[in-house]
Design an enzyme around this catalytic site. Structure first.
Site, PDB file in Angstrom:
ATOM      1  N   GLU A 107       0.818  -1.209   0.000  1.00 59.42           N
ATOM      2  CA  GLU A 107       0.000   0.000   0.000  1.00 59.42           C
ATOM      3  C   GLU A 107       0.856   1.266   0.000  1.00 59.42           C
ATOM      4  OE1 GLU A 107      -3.330  -0.564   3.056  1.00 59.42           O
ATOM      5  OE2 GLU A 107      -2.003  -2.275   3.317  1.00 59.42           O
ATOM      6  N   GLU A 404       3.361  -7.829   9.645  1.00 60.15           N
ATOM      7  CA  GLU A 404       2.028  -7.271   9.891  1.00 60.15           C
ATOM      8  C   GLU A 404       1.215  -8.186  10.801  1.00 60.15           C
ATOM      9  OE1 GLU A 404      -1.783  -5.651   7.266  1.00 60.15           O
ATOM     10  OE2 GLU A 404      -0.320  -6.989   6.341  1.00 60.15           O
TER      11      GLU A 404
END
Length: 432
Positions: A107, A404
């Protein structure tokens, strides 16, 4: 790179992973290709189609990040803890690229929640006051007229105020960035100018939160209690909230159910926390009436949180590690109950075979809360745990940056999602 394809629940299929440069050579000896307007977060590079046999000496990795000066270091006698610290530092460096990005390969977006929870760690390691001030101005520029703060800044038009995804903005813990980050910058650098500059943005956001709490209720609570209790005017349970986000074992692929879930325990906790900080900010800025108002509001929200989530038996609801960590970190429980709540947190950790059970928001507070409530031994047990989920599991499985997800690489080597998100690396503030 297949695991890097963002599998966004509301899109028909995962987005492409990207990270591919296609170059047509002019055929001139000594020619060099180097991207000028893009960066890549990578651990390995594959080159196809080159006519010669390349060696490692033919390829140079160039470290790119904003020009921030290193100010803090850490080392100890345990090699794995040093490697954990280095992985957290590398993830920070990889994501300090004009804005604080969530990851440098997928992202690359300025997610507000990530910097909200990591900025105290970053401020020890680097001089990030100028970097953060610049980005907070982006956040302020993205604020909606009703006070809503965007999930990320700069916010893509496809996810902003006039998009179908507009309702996913305004989440507690993420949008509280406008209060928490200026406060943490003041704590780190002692400069009140950023507090004064962000005051209108802070108060507009808190006015929005106060209005939603007063005027809206979660549908499940309406069904359970058609007539609202007196304290519910200070209960923030309406709207969309990411919540704790990615606790061990959590996989919010059923996005419809996830969006509709009641996360009032998290959101009201941040409501109490941010108003408490705002009262302290107002006092520093010489705004006495505002300081009194926000202190009173914070006390009422704290009482509302207790009325809703603290039972008469002294037990918290929900009975999760994250809820207990937040209750202690944000001073949500009466002083007489801090010991029992901390003891229950330890019970929950032991019930998980001495493993953590926190996600994005509570993880930075987990070890400090344990240490501050007389359970330093448990904090160190979690730090040195080397079975999943844990920080050292990442290191033992070859991580050079933070994952993550806690299960970012499985025991048999299968990767999941991003392997370079700095958020869970906030644990290193405990080392500092």
């Amino acid at each position: 790179t297949e695991h890097l394809r963002p599998a966004v629940p509301f899109l028909p299929e995962p987005l492409p992973a990207g990270q591919v440069d296609e170059v047509t050579s002019a055929g001139e000896p000594g020619d060099v290709f180097e991207p000028r307007r893009t960066t890549h977060g990578f651990q390995y590079v594959r080159i196809e189609g080159h006519p010669e046999n390349l060696t490692p000496a033919d390829v140079t990795g160039v470290v790119v990040h904003s020009d921030v000066s290193r100010t803090g270091w850490f080392s100890c006698s345990d090699d794995r803890v040093n490697r954990l610290h280095e992985a957290a530092v590398w993830s920070l460096r990889d994501n300090l690229c004009d804005i604080p990005t969530d990851c440098p390969h997928r992202e690359r977006a300025g997610w507000t929640g990530d910097w909200q929870l990591y900025v105290p760690t970053a401020a020890f390691l680097y001089d990030v006051v100028g970097f953060s001030t610049k980005w907070l101005r982006d956040v302020a520029a993205d604020q909606w007229p009703d006070g809503t703060i965007a999930n990320m800044s700069p916010i893509p038009r496809a996810e902003g105020r006039e998009s179908p995804l507009a309702g996913l903005n305004g989440s507690a813990g993420w949008e509280d960035v406008v209060v928490v980050v200026p406060w943490e910058l003041y704590r780190a650098y002692g400069d009140t100018r950023i507090l004064a500059e962000m005051w209108p943005t802070m108060t507009a956001w808190m006015d929005k939160v106060e209005r939603v709490a007063r005027e809206q209720r979660h549908p499940a609570r309406v069904a359970e209690r058609p007539d609202p209790a007196e304290h519910e005017q200070y209960l923030l349970d309406a709207g969309f909230h990411w919540g704790e986000w990615l606790v061990p074992g959590e996989d919010p692929t059923d996005f419809g159910a996830f969006v509709g879930a009641d996360k009032g325990d998290v959101a009201t906790a941040y409501f109490a926390h941010s108003t408490s900080l705002l009262a302290r900010v107002a006092a520093l800025l010489g705004r006495g009436e505002d300081a009194d108002r926000y202190a009173r509001l914070s006390a009422r929200v704290r009482e509302a949180w207790q009325d809703e989530y603290l039972g008469g038996d002294g037990r918290l609801r929900p009975d999760s590690q994250a809820n207990h960590v937040r209750a202690l970190a944000f001073d949500l429980v009466p002083e007489a109950l801090r010991g029992p709540v901390a003891d229950r947190l330890v019970e929950l950790i032991r019930a998980a075979d001495t493993h953590l059970g926190t996600g994005f928001l509570a993880t930075p507070h987990l070890l400090p809360v344990l240490a501050d409530t007389g359970h330093l031994d448990v904090a160190y047990e979690l730090l040195f745990s080397d079975t999943e989920p844990s920080w050292l599991t990442m290191i033992d499985r070859g991580a050079t940056t933070m994952w993550e997800r806690w299960d970012g690489v499985s025991a048999d080597g299968v990767p999941r999602e991003s392997l370079n998100h700095y958020s869970k690396g906030a644990v290193i503030s405990f080392l500092h």
